[in-house]
Design a protein around this motif. Structure first.
Motif, short mmCIF file in Angstrom:
data_model
loop_
_atom_site.label_atom_id
_atom_site.label_comp_id
_atom_site.label_asym_id
_atom_site.label_seq_id
_atom_site.Cartn_x
_atom_site.Cartn_y
_atom_site.Cartn_z
N LEU A 36 62.69 91.86 99.89
CA LEU A 36 62.60 90.66 100.72
C LEU A 36 61.20 90.06 100.65
CD1 LEU A 36 64.21 88.93 102.83
CD2 LEU A 36 63.20 90.39 104.58
N LEU A 37 60.18 90.90 100.69
CA LEU A 37 58.80 90.43 100.62
C LEU A 37 58.48 89.87 99.24
CD1 LEU A 37 57.08 93.31 102.60
CD2 LEU A 37 57.30 90.93 103.34
N GLU A 39 60.56 88.57 97.18
CA GLU A 39 61.27 87.29 97.07
C GLU A 39 60.50 86.18 97.79
OE1 GLU A 39 65.57 85.43 98.43
OE2 GLU A 39 65.38 87.58 98.08
N GLU A 40 59.92 86.52 98.94
CA GLU A 40 59.10 85.55 99.68
C GLU A 40 57.93 85.08 98.83
OE1 GLU A 40 58.18 83.33 103.18
OE2 GLU A 40 59.91 84.63 102.84
N ASN A 43 59.27 82.84 95.82
CA ASN A 43 59.77 81.53 96.26
C ASN A 43 58.70 80.70 96.95
OD1 ASN A 43 62.27 82.26 95.28
ND2 ASN A 43 63.07 82.91 97.26
N GLY A 45 57.34 81.15 99.80
CA GLY A 45 57.76 80.92 101.18
C GLY A 45 56.57 80.61 102.08
N ALA A 48 53.84 83.25 102.19
CA ALA A 48 53.53 83.91 100.93
C ALA A 48 52.04 84.20 100.78
CB ALA A 48 54.02 83.07 99.75
N THR A 65 54.13 89.76 111.49
CA THR A 65 54.63 89.02 110.33
C THR A 65 55.93 89.62 109.83
OG1 THR A 65 52.35 88.46 109.71
CG2 THR A 65 54.05 88.20 108.02
N ILE A 69 59.72 87.91 109.60
CA ILE A 69 60.53 87.86 108.38
C ILE A 69 61.90 88.48 108.61
CG2 ILE A 69 60.69 88.72 106.01
CD1 ILE A 69 57.62 88.57 105.90
#
Length: 220
Positions: A36-37, A39-40, A43, A45, A48, A65, A69
């Motif tokens: 998940l991190l 991917e952040e 992307n 996010g 990021a 943080t 998320i």
């Protein structure tokens, strides 16, 4: 009632591999906080830039943080059962998860602690790969000639893997996550599992204990 499990263990203990197997066997949603991190980051996010230097040095993302998320994912799976791989990693994260679930009349059914000696973990780090497309992760020997066994993309070493990062993350685990494991032990919701054997043996061992959640706290 849906089954809700948290999966805890040091880096390279097999949380991803075993978490996915548990989720598939039990029909549960699966979440890897590490994926998940990453991917952040990929992307770009909104947080990021906040987490990029932390992950680059092998650290753990700040509790507030990490909880920010996690909350949208939990909300989108509110009525589902799940396996959380790597969350909660600290007492503060455990407090957040407990409050979030309690407000909805829910609770964690069990925490699974995977236990592997540090020397074995170092060897696994050197052999670990991840798919950049579907986020499958595992040992290089599990790939199809270097290709992801799930989607066929080329799997390669994780950017955050390496001896120094591993040792730093292992120390962070010992400092912050071991007390969380002991919390679940005191609540009699802990399944300890020796995860040094091959993947199939560990998976079978976990299946037996998940089938007998009334025996929380015993050694797997």
């Amino acid at each position: 009632m849906p089954l809700r499990l948290v999966l805890l263990g040091p880096p390279a203990s097999g949380k991803g591999t075993q978490g996915r197997r548990i989720a598939e066997r039990e029909g549960l949603a699966y979440l890897s906080t590490g994926a998940l991190l990453r991917e952040e980051l990929e992307n770009e996010g909104p947080i990021a830039e906040e987490i990029r230097p932390v992950l680059a040095r092998g650290g753990y993302v700040a509790d507030d943080t990490m909880c920010r998320i996690m909350e949208p994912w939990l909300a989108s799976h509110e009525s589902a059962g799940w396996v959380l791989d790597g969350f909660p990693r600290t007492a503060a994260q455990d407090d957040f998860l407990g409050r979030w679930l309690d407000e909805r009349g829910q609770s964690v059914d069990a925490a699974v602690a995977l236990e592997v000696p540090q020397s074995e973990l170092l060897g696994r780090i050197e052999r670990r790969v991840e798919c950049p497309q579907c986020r499958w992760s595992g040992q290089k020997s599990e790939t199809d000639g270097g290709h992801c066994p799930k989607c066929g993309a080329v799997a390669g070493p994780r950017a955050d893997d390496g001896r120094e990062n591993f040792l730093r993350r292992f120390d962070e685990f010992a400092l912050h996550a071991l007390p969380v494991i002991e919390r679940y032990a005191r609540r009699e919701k802990l399944i300890r599992c020796d995860a040094t054997d091959d993947i199939g043996t560990v998976a079978d061992r976990l299946a037996r204990y998940i089938d007998s959640l009334s025996s929380h706290g015993q050694e797997a």
